[in-house]
Scaffold this active site. Structure first.
Site, short mmCIF file in Angstrom:
data_model
loop_
_atom_site.label_atom_id
_atom_site.label_comp_id
_atom_site.label_asym_id
_atom_site.label_seq_id
_atom_site.Cartn_x
_atom_site.Cartn_y
_atom_site.Cartn_z
N GLN A 177 0.82 -1.20 0.00
CA GLN A 177 0.00 0.00 0.00
C GLN A 177 0.86 1.25 0.00
OE1 GLN A 177 -2.20 -0.54 3.68
NE2 GLN A 177 -0.32 -1.15 4.72
N GLU A 216 -0.12 -7.90 11.65
CA GLU A 216 -0.11 -6.77 10.72
C GLU A 216 0.61 -7.20 9.44
OE1 GLU A 216 -0.29 -3.93 8.46
OE2 GLU A 216 -1.13 -3.27 10.39
N ASP A 266 -0.69 -11.97 6.45
CA ASP A 266 -2.06 -11.63 6.11
C ASP A 266 -3.00 -12.14 7.20
OD1 ASP A 266 -4.36 -10.97 4.32
OD2 ASP A 266 -4.56 -13.15 4.30
N GLY A 267 -3.84 -11.26 7.76
CA GLY A 267 -4.71 -11.64 8.86
C GLY A 267 -5.67 -12.75 8.50
N ASP A 321 -8.84 -4.39 13.75
CA ASP A 321 -8.47 -2.98 13.60
C ASP A 321 -7.99 -2.78 12.17
OD1 ASP A 321 -7.76 -0.37 13.98
OD2 ASP A 321 -6.23 -0.76 15.51
#
Length: 441
Positions: free
Chosen positions: A179, A254, A286-287, A310
């Site tokens: 990102q 995260e 990756d969550g 979150d």
């Protein structure tokens, strides 16, 4: 290499009453470096045309004319493209430099009959993303009255509404493998972090979001020991959880280690050292994949009393985000599988006003997985809106605890340094306006 220059002229009606308004506009430029897009986008005028016209129309701007001119090197090979779009609102100019993997962008809009600033900002961000710039510099010039030398950073809440604040030149502006990350100072919010152009957190208002994400569920739980945070790389939710003395272990999952690295350096007023607390275990994964794997064979002594999602929003103005999979029913079921008895999951649902369909769908989705779903709201200044959250559990219901019980637990846990949440705020959070209560009910 070549030199480029262009004019644009706007005639102002001679009616003095309109002069001040017609002079006003927004002029944006961007210099994009190390562009990782397909080489054809920098060389082929047809490919560039398709991309530029598509993004301009998506931004809601009106094309009234166009010119795309390819250049050639001395040996006759393609050497770049210059394009100009005439817009009803003003213009867009793009210049590609394939030998340098660079692109320069110029967007100008007049704000005479309506404010086109959000459209211009959205177009610039979409072009930067489409060229896959690794580094970029932007300039923002307010034309006419009110020029102040700062950037008015806008986030599109819906196709029709945007919210923003003025930012100083960025302290950080970089592209990770996942990102775009920006950190900049602002007059009202202190340091602000944005991901892919969306506001995430700020020094001066983070407590609205983080305290309300953490404490309603954490105080409703008799003694939370283990917690999982998916996302939360700024460290704010970890910092709030660590205020509960019973917390022994936090898994901070995260996906982007660079967010944590930059937060350590620039956002100390948000995490206050929590990112380096020995009770916080960092998992750079990756969550969705992490939770799905854990749910396959959950161990009794590794279940979580609290799971905090979150996350970034599930969908941005230009499509899905990194977190989209973490809002699915499949993922929520996996979260339920790794919750300890009496445990709870907390997530945000978006704005009930700006995102009513999302709010209602997520509330329903939680209800299909958990027996108890307790939605609540808090106004988050940086997001410019009333924001929705929910506690989901099979047994825990934070609405059943009155202010007296919450006050006792706060004293027992010696919770201090809270700026928003207290024993009287707790029940008030769950007192929903009718229009919110009806969403997804």
């Amino acid at each position: 290499m070549w030199i480029y220059w262009h004019f644009h002229i706007h005639f102002i009606p001679p009616d003095f009453f309109f002069i001040e308004q017609t002079m006003q506009g927004l002029h944006l430029t961007a210099d994009c470096y190390d562009c990782r897009c397909a080489p054809g986008l920098l060389l082929d005028p047809a490919l560039l045309r398709e991309f530029v016209l598509t993004q301009t129309r998506r931004a809601g701007l009106t094309i009234v004319g166009e010119k795309f001119h390819p250049f050639q090197a001395a040996d006759g090979s393609a050497a770049g493209v210059t394009c100009a779009l005439l817009l009803a609102e003003s213009h867009l100019a793009v210049h590609t430099w394939p030998e340098r993997q660079a692109v320069t962008l110029d967007v100008y809009v007049c704000n005479f009959t309506e404010d086109n600033s959000a459209k211009a900002s959205g177009l610039l961000q979409a072009l930067i993303a489409g060229f896959a710039a690794t580094r970029w510099q932007t300039q923002r010039l307010q034309r006419g009255n009110g020029a102040n030398g700062q950037t008015l950073a806008l986030e599109q809440l819906t196709p029709h509404s945007a919210y923003g604040t003025a930012l100083a030149p960025p302290l950080v502006q970089t592209e990770s493998p996942f990102q775009r990350i920006e950190i900049a100072d602002s007059a009202e919010f202190g340091k602000v972090m944005r991901l892919d152009g969306a506001f995430m957190t700020s020094e001066r208002d983070e407590f609205f979001y983080h305290e309300c994400l953490v404490h309603p569920a954490a105080l409703s739980h008799p003694q939370p020991r283990r917690a999982l945070i998916v996302g939360g790389g700024d460290g704010g939710s970890s910092e709030e959880l660590l205020k509960h003395p019973s917390i022994e272990h936090i898994t901070l999952c995260e996906i982007d280690p660079l967010v944590i690295q930059l937060a350590r350096t620039h956002l100390q007023q948000i995490h206050r050292g929590a990112l380096d607390d020995p009770r916080v275990q960092h998992v750079a994964r990756d969550g969705f994949a992490f939770v799905m794997a854990a749910a396959q064979a959950p161990l009794a002594d590794q279940l979580y009393d609290l799971i905090l999602l979150d996350l970034t929003d599930p969908q941005a103005a230009d499509g899905s985000t990194l977190a989209a999979d973490c809002y699915t029913q499949e993922f929520l079921q996996a979260c339920r599988a790794v919750l300890a008895p009496g445990g709870a999951l907390v997530m945000h649902l978006g704005s009930p006003f700006h995102h009513p369909q999302r709010f209602g769908q997520l509330r329903q989705r939680l209800g299909e997985v958990f027996r108890q779903v307790s939605p609540y709201t808090v106004h988050v200044p940086l997001y410019g809106a009333l924001w929705g959250m929910a506690v989901a559990s099979d047994t825990l219901d934070p609405r059943q605890l009155d202010s007296k019980v919450i006050g006792i637990r706060m004293q027992e846990r010696a919770l201090a340094d809270l700026q928003y949440y207290n024993e009287n705020v707790h029940p008030a959070l769950f007192a929903l306006p009718n229009f919110v209560q009806n969403l997804g009910a």
